[in-house]
Design a protein around this motif. Structure first.
Motif, mmCIF file in Angstrom:
data_model
loop_
_atom_site.group_PDB
_atom_site.id
_atom_site.type_symbol
_atom_site.label_atom_id
_atom_site.label_comp_id
_atom_site.label_asym_id
_atom_site.label_seq_id
_atom_site.Cartn_x
_atom_site.Cartn_y
_atom_site.Cartn_z
ATOM 1 N N GLN A 10 0.432 -0.869 0.434
ATOM 2 C CA GLN A 10 -0.275 -0.110 -0.112
ATOM 3 C C GLN A 10 0.648 1.077 -0.283
ATOM 4 O O GLN A 10 0.359 2.204 -0.136
ATOM 5 N N ARG A 11 2.037 1.630 0.987
ATOM 6 C CA ARG A 11 2.909 2.276 0.633
ATOM 7 C C ARG A 11 3.308 2.303 -0.102
ATOM 8 O O ARG A 11 3.829 3.536 -0.757
ATOM 9 N N ILE A 12 4.360 0.977 -0.950
ATOM 10 C CA ILE A 12 4.565 2.023 -2.054
ATOM 11 C C ILE A 12 3.525 2.378 -3.331
ATOM 12 O O ILE A 12 4.033 3.463 -4.348
ATOM 13 N N ASN A 13 2.381 1.465 -3.724
ATOM 14 C CA ASN A 13 1.420 2.118 -4.019
ATOM 15 C C ASN A 13 0.914 3.651 -4.550
ATOM 16 O O ASN A 13 0.306 4.471 -4.781
ATOM 17 N N SER A 14 1.020 4.214 -2.784
ATOM 18 C CA SER A 14 0.665 5.699 -2.898
ATOM 19 C C SER A 14 1.936 6.296 -2.829
ATOM 20 O O SER A 14 1.558 7.722 -3.695
ATOM 21 N N THR A 15 2.524 6.128 -2.637
ATOM 22 C CA THR A 15 4.400 6.552 -2.697
ATOM 23 C C THR A 15 4.362 7.011 -4.734
ATOM 24 O O THR A 15 4.929 8.020 -4.759
ATOM 25 N N LYS A 16 4.044 6.247 -5.234
ATOM 26 C CA LYS A 16 3.921 5.665 -6.688
ATOM 27 C C LYS A 16 2.742 6.998 -6.890
ATOM 28 O O LYS A 16 3.046 7.734 -7.935
ATOM 29 N N LYS A 17 1.958 6.964 -6.472
ATOM 30 C CA LYS A 17 0.508 8.206 -6.811
ATOM 31 C C LYS A 17 1.134 9.732 -6.576
ATOM 32 O O LYS A 17 0.880 10.710 -7.660
ATOM 33 N N THR A 18 1.906 9.444 -5.392
ATOM 34 C CA THR A 18 2.711 11.130 -5.490
ATOM 35 C C THR A 18 3.850 11.329 -6.278
ATOM 36 O O THR A 18 3.766 12.393 -6.475
ATOM 37 N N SER A 19 4.231 10.753 -6.403
ATOM 38 C CA SER A 19 5.481 10.562 -7.467
ATOM 39 C C SER A 19 4.545 11.431 -8.921
ATOM 40 O O SER A 19 5.423 12.243 -9.998
ATOM 41 N N GLN A 20 3.393 10.713 -9.445
ATOM 42 C CA GLN A 20 3.026 10.858 -10.457
ATOM 43 C C GLN A 20 2.118 12.233 -10.254
ATOM 44 O O GLN A 20 2.714 12.962 -11.185
ATOM 45 N N ILE A 21 2.001 12.712 -9.798
ATOM 46 C CA ILE A 21 1.611 13.838 -9.017
ATOM 47 C C ILE A 21 2.868 15.003 -9.074
ATOM 48 O O ILE A 21 2.505 15.959 -9.411
ATOM 49 N N THR A 22 4.056 15.137 -8.251
ATOM 50 C CA THR A 22 4.534 15.742 -8.491
ATOM 51 C C THR A 22 5.639 15.874 -9.732
ATOM 52 O O THR A 22 5.431 16.721 -10.010
ATOM 53 N N ALA A 24 4.426 15.634 -12.627
ATOM 54 C CA ALA A 24 2.904 16.638 -13.081
ATOM 55 C C ALA A 24 3.160 17.592 -13.248
ATOM 56 O O ALA A 24 3.413 19.042 -13.961
ATOM 57 N N MET A 25 3.617 18.027 -11.627
ATOM 58 C CA MET A 25 3.748 19.332 -11.232
ATOM 59 C C MET A 25 5.528 20.264 -11.887
ATOM 60 O O MET A 25 5.154 21.509 -11.810
ATOM 61 N N GLN A 26 6.201 19.046 -11.928
ATOM 62 C CA GLN A 26 7.466 19.856 -11.924
ATOM 63 C C GLN A 26 7.042 20.286 -13.843
ATOM 64 O O GLN A 26 7.527 20.828 -14.105
ATOM 65 N N MET A 27 6.391 19.506 -14.347
ATOM 66 C CA MET A 27 6.360 19.314 -15.779
ATOM 67 C C MET A 27 5.209 21.368 -16.173
ATOM 68 O O MET A 27 5.659 21.931 -16.958
ATOM 69 N N VAL A 28 4.746 21.215 -15.317
ATOM 70 C CA VAL A 28 3.251 22.263 -15.188
ATOM 71 C C VAL A 28 4.843 23.699 -14.807
ATOM 72 O O VAL A 28 4.647 24.209 -15.660
ATOM 73 N N SER A 29 5.422 23.391 -13.674
ATOM 74 C CA SER A 29 6.576 24.478 -13.651
ATOM 75 C C SER A 29 7.365 25.029 -14.446
ATOM 76 O O SER A 29 7.771 26.083 -15.151
ATOM 77 N N MET A 256 9.690 20.304 -7.189
ATOM 78 C CA MET A 256 9.038 19.051 -7.664
ATOM 79 C C MET A 256 9.333 17.933 -7.969
ATOM 80 O O MET A 256 9.543 16.865 -8.267
ATOM 81 N N LYS A 257 10.828 19.129 -8.529
ATOM 82 C CA LYS A 257 12.097 17.687 -9.181
ATOM 83 C C LYS A 257 12.259 16.712 -7.923
ATOM 84 O O LYS A 257 12.508 15.312 -7.953
ATOM 85 N N THR A 258 12.877 17.696 -6.823
ATOM 86 C CA THR A 258 13.638 16.983 -5.666
ATOM 87 C C THR A 258 11.982 15.693 -5.244
ATOM 88 O O THR A 258 12.703 14.565 -4.559
ATOM 89 N N ALA A 259 11.345 16.687 -4.902
ATOM 90 C CA ALA A 259 10.093 14.994 -4.791
ATOM 91 C C ALA A 259 10.090 14.230 -5.323
ATOM 92 O O ALA A 259 9.678 13.405 -4.610
ATOM 93 N N THR A 260 9.999 14.089 -6.491
ATOM 94 C CA THR A 260 10.146 12.982 -7.979
ATOM 95 C C THR A 260 10.594 12.322 -7.170
ATOM 96 O O THR A 260 10.858 11.046 -7.347
ATOM 97 N N ASP A 261 11.898 12.955 -6.912
ATOM 98 C CA ASP A 261 12.945 12.145 -7.133
ATOM 99 C C ASP A 261 13.428 11.392 -5.539
ATOM 100 O O ASP A 261 13.378 10.074 -5.550
#
Length: 297
Positions: A10-22, A24-29, A256-261
């Motif tokens: 569950q933690r892996i899945n939730s972290t993957k979802k968070t990574s997808q959000i960050t 996307a936010m990185q690309m927007v920025s 957002m790049k740091t968060a994704t990494d």
């Protein structure tokens, strides 16, 4: 062990979802940063031409200033005794921009403590909700605040605040004006900058452009300068706002790049933990089966 495996999964899945959000936010920025850099570059061309024109018109007055005891200069060019200082502090309206806001506000507080003995010696003007909330929480009065600027603010959006600041200076509400913000250097680096905007001190008469034919002024030079100098001062303030917005987008992209990494590293660590736990569970099951078979013999 099964519950532990489910928790890790569950933690892996939730972290993957968070990574997808960050991500996307990185690309927007990154997209906002590209547009903001283009906007800033176009404004610099305009700013240079306005400065060249103003310098040419005001060169005679500036050159004669040293030769006349009471040279009549536009009020925006006159340096007067400092009784009160004005500060425009530019921050973001929200978070998710790393240390962008904290670096500005920390250095602002250090500067205020070093240069002023009381809050009566300065006037604070805030662009961005983060800075306004920060100073209010510390009991510092805000003369004016502006929120919710667009990603690439037009002059119309900031017209009221830049007009207000020049009017306050001309009415001697404060005797000098500084703009404090993060200057955009590149996508990874910004630098805290304090620029003196008023009185206008950066016009050098030696830089005045010579023309084969001199201008014919209608109305007089003084009347033209009375209109042109406030516009020039306003353009300087607007340029700082555009620069600060560019630095904000760069900070958001970097954060957002740091968060994704970091999310990727967490996923890798959790995956290793999941595999170890799964191997342990399999080993335990095999051991139990072997033990049960031995007991039946």
């Amino acid at each position: 062990m099964a519950a532990s495996l489910n928790e890790i999964k569950q933690r892996i899945n939730s972290t993957k979802k968070t990574s997808q959000i960050t991500r996307a936010m990185q690309m927007v920025s990154a997209s906002k940063l590209t547009r903001s850099e283009e906007h800033s570059a176009h404004f610099q061309l305009y700013s240079e031409k306005v400065r060249e024109l103003v310098t040419h018109i005001v060169a005679t007055q500036l050159s004669n200033q040293d030769n006349k005891e009471n040279a009549e200069l536009n009020s925006l060019l006159v340096k007067r005794p400092i009784k009160k200082t004005g500060y425009i502090v530019i921050t973001s309206d929200g978070g998710l921009v790393g240390s962008y806001n904290s670096s500005i506000l920390k250095q602002m507080m250090n500067m205020l403590e070093a240069d002023h003995s009381s809050a009566q010696e300065y006037v604070m003007i805030c662009i961005g909700g983060t800075g306004a909330d920060f100073f209010k929480a510390r009991g510092i009065d805000i003369a004016y605040e502006l929120h919710d600027l667009s990603d690439n603010p037009s002059f119309d959006e900031v017209r009221k605040i830049v007009n207000l600041t020049t009017t306050m200076y001309q009415n001697e509400v404060f005797d000098e004006l500084y703009v404090c913000y993060n200057h955009h250097i590149n996508s990874l680096t910004s630098q805290f900058r304090v620029e003196k905007m008023l009185p206008i001190m950066d016009l050098n008469p030696s830089e005045a452009t010579s023309y084969e034919q001199e201008y014919i002024f209608e109305p007089s030079e003084e009347e033209i300068l009375n209109q042109l100098l406030p516009q020039y001062a306003e353009s300087l303030i607007y340029g700082a706002i555009v620069d600060a917005k560019t630095a904000e987008h760069a900070a958001g992209m970097t954060a957002m790049k740091t968060a994704t990494d970091n999310a990727g590293k967490i996923i890798d660590d959790l995956t290793v933990s999941y595999n170890r736990a799964r191997q342990g569970a399999i080993t335990q099951e095999i051991t139990e089966i072997v033990g049960g078979a031995a007991a039946l013999e």
